[in-house]
Design an enzyme around this catalytic site. Structure first.
Site, PDB file in Angstrom:
ATOM      1  N   HIS A   1     -15.870   2.383 -56.854  1.00  0.00           N
ATOM      2  CA  HIS A   1     -16.581   1.985 -58.073  1.00  0.00           C
ATOM      3  C   HIS A   1     -15.823   0.881 -58.803  1.00  0.00           C
ATOM      4  O   HIS A   1     -15.235   1.090 -59.862  1.00  0.00           O
ATOM      5  CB  HIS A   1     -16.786   3.200 -58.989  1.00  0.00           C
ATOM      6  CG  HIS A   1     -17.878   4.104 -58.514  1.00  0.00           C
ATOM      7  ND1 HIS A   1     -17.970   5.421 -58.879  1.00  0.00           N
ATOM      8  CD2 HIS A   1     -18.938   3.870 -57.689  1.00  0.00           C
ATOM      9  CE1 HIS A   1     -19.027   5.959 -58.304  1.00  0.00           C
ATOM     10  NE2 HIS A   1     -19.628   5.036 -57.580  1.00  0.00           N
TER      11      HIS A   1
ATOM     12  N   CYS B   1     -11.952   9.635 -48.534  1.00  0.00           N
ATOM     13  CA  CYS B   1     -10.590   9.915 -48.997  1.00  0.00           C
ATOM     14  C   CYS B   1     -10.138  11.316 -48.562  1.00  0.00           C
ATOM     15  O   CYS B   1     -10.921  12.270 -48.594  1.00  0.00           O
ATOM     16  CB  CYS B   1     -10.546   9.812 -50.522  1.00  0.00           C
ATOM     17  SG  CYS B   1      -8.961  10.242 -51.264  1.00  0.00           S
TER      18      CYS B   1
ATOM     19  N   GLU C   1     -19.560  11.429 -54.762  1.00  0.00           N
ATOM     20  CA  GLU C   1     -18.595  12.410 -54.262  1.00  0.00           C
ATOM     21  C   GLU C   1     -19.101  13.832 -54.461  1.00  0.00           C
ATOM     22  O   GLU C   1     -19.004  14.668 -53.557  1.00  0.00           O
ATOM     23  CB  GLU C   1     -17.243  12.237 -54.961  1.00  0.00           C
ATOM     24  CG  GLU C   1     -16.201  13.243 -54.472  1.00  0.00           C
ATOM     25  CD  GLU C   1     -14.956  13.293 -55.333  1.00  0.00           C
ATOM     26  OE1 GLU C   1     -14.404  14.396 -55.503  1.00  0.00           O
ATOM     27  OE2 GLU C   1     -14.532  12.225 -55.838  1.00  0.00           O
TER      28      GLU C   1
ATOM     29  N   THR D   1     -12.861  15.146 -57.602  1.00  0.00           N
ATOM     30  CA  THR D   1     -11.416  14.879 -57.669  1.00  0.00           C
ATOM     31  C   THR D   1     -10.995  13.982 -58.814  1.00  0.00           C
ATOM     32  O   THR D   1      -9.803  13.897 -59.127  1.00  0.00           O
ATOM     33  CB  THR D   1     -10.936  14.228 -56.352  1.00  0.00           C
ATOM     34  OG1 THR D   1     -11.642  12.991 -56.152  1.00  0.00           O
ATOM     35  CG2 THR D   1     -11.154  15.145 -55.169  1.00  0.00           C
TER      36      THR D   1
ATOM     37  N   CYS E   1      -7.212  15.208 -57.369  1.00  0.00           N
ATOM     38  CA  CYS E   1      -6.303  14.497 -56.463  1.00  0.00           C
ATOM     39  C   CYS E   1      -5.044  14.082 -57.215  1.00  0.00           C
ATOM     40  O   CYS E   1      -5.054  13.875 -58.433  1.00  0.00           O
ATOM     41  CB  CYS E   1      -6.995  13.296 -55.826  1.00  0.00           C
ATOM     42  SG  CYS E   1      -7.059  11.813 -56.831  1.00  0.00           S
TER      43      CYS E   1
END
Length: 411
Positions: free
Chosen positions: A86, A147, A177, A254, A292
């Site tokens: 993004h 990821c 996501e 995340t 994350c």
């Protein structure tokens, strides 16, 4: 998919695209900030950079693989499912390289134009299992840049579904996501999920499950019909709050605000204990922190920077970047904060800036005379995990330009 059609570890072309990546995304001013203890002074202006910012490993990997893909297949049509990350600048670069962006269609992407001879890049956010199955059937080359931190959440959600737990996901139901994560429950018959945007939505879930158990609630609980209507877009197709809130496993997108994810997990566990007792919670509730490390590091660095006396904060990153929005929200709690998608939003001549307002209803706005042009000024700056260093540096340069001050670039 065979090794010939599914690629997850790049093409061994990192060295060949390294110079191009550096030219597109490296920032001299950011290097100077690092070398000078994350501080630049000029005249009466001081800029302080958070010690963790910008591109994370997952983003670097995704962008690197996209560049490698273009180098590997110079003559093939290359598609990208949505945006690689993004950030408007990075996605614009890929368009300049001839990468075609696939539009979302319903719960997935529109792959009708993709042929077996084509290449499709999956973004760092991943795609749903339905999207992946569609690409498998088309037989095209798939370059998967999902990821690793996202994959870890998928594994957690998959285990929840396997063991008969409903996944309660702290995230944005419309985010790529979260859509991909939620879809993982469909690997098991009867897998269920519900997505809550924030603690307020989590409260609705907790009130409902406690009321169903005959316990008093701090707020009037929603009726079943109102509950289903409220979460119509944020729950699995056959979700039934009377059946599927008995066993809950908490996960999260995340890039959400870490402290809120942890608070939601703890609160839902407490609600289950109030409804059915501690023994029920121990057997019917699970939670894991799946924020994350890069997201956490950037949030921690901002909190550390905010301990200093700052006149304002500038946060650089896409307006649809969840981790950037979380950083801006943290900053706005303590100091005037300007969230800009790109340094081009800063008008040096007119001393105006186009920003994303931070609040319950985000909207874009233009602010005139946003930067004081005289007197001492101490500015903090940070950037989301999808923002390249050159864009951070350009934002810093524009701040100094508005102030009419020259930065000494000698080491």
């Amino acid at each position: 998919m065979s090794d010939l059609t599914y690629v997850r570890k790049g093409f061994g072309l990192k060295a060949e695209v390294q110079d191009t990546l550096a030219a597109d995304y490296t920032g001299q001013l950011v290097d100077m900030l690092r070398a000078r203890d994350y501080t630049l002074h000029a005249g009466q202006t001081t800029v302080r950079l958070a010690k963790e910012f910008g591109f994370c490993y997952g983003v670097e990997r995704a962008v690197d693989y996209a560049y490698q893909t273009r180098r590997k297949f110079p003559d093939k049509r290359i598609f990208l499912a949505g945006e690689i990350i993004h950030n408007p600048h990075v996605n614009a670069k890929l368009r300049e390289m001839g990468v075609m962006f696939l539009a979302a269609s319903g719960k997935g992407f529109d792959y009708t134009s993709v042929e077996p001879a084509d290449v499709v890049i999956l973004p760092a956010f991943g795609v749903t299992i339905q999207d992946f199955q569609t690409l498998r059937e088309r037989g095209c080359v798939v370059v998967d840049t999902t990821c690793g931190s996202v994959l870890n959440v998928w594994k957690r959600v998959e285990v929840y579904a396997r063991d008969g737990f409903t996944s309660l996901i702290h995230g944005k139901f419309y985010h790529e996501e979260t859509r991909a994560t939620a879809s993982q429950v469909e690997k098991y018959p009867g897998g269920q999920y519900i997505v809550v945007r924030d603690m307020a939505e989590a409260d609705l879930v907790m009130d409902y499950l406690e009321a169903k158990a005959g316990k008093p609630t701090p707020r009037p609980p929603l009726s079943r019909a109102a509950f289903l209507d409220t979460f119509a877009k944020a729950a699995s197709d056959h979700f039934d709050p009377d059946l599927h809130l008995d066993r809950i496993g908490v996960a999260n997108q995340t890039t959400m605000l870490a402290r809120e994810s942890l608070a939601i997990g703890a609160a839902v566990g407490d609600a289950m204990a109030r409804a059915h007792g501690d023994a029920h919670r121990s057997e019917h509730f699970r939670t894991f922190d799946t924020i994350c490390s890069a997201t956490q590091d950037r949030q921690d660095a901002v909190v550390e920077l905010l301990n200093e006396l700052l006149d304002l904060m500038v946060v650089v990153g896409g307006y649809n970047s969840s981790n950037t929005i979380s950083l801006a929200a943290l900053c706005a709690e303590q100091v005037t904060t300007y969230h800009i998608a790109d340094p081009d939003e800063i008008d040096v001549e007119g001393n105006a800036v186009r920003i994303r307002r931070v609040g319950p209803h985000h909207h874009e706005d233009e602010v005139a005379n946003w930067l004081p042009t005289t007197g001492q000024l101490r500015i903090g700056i940070t950037a989301g995990a999808s923002t390249p260093n050159n864009k951070i540096g350009q934002a810093v340069a524009r701040v100094f330009a508005i102030r009419g001050e020259h930065v000494d670039t000698t080491v």
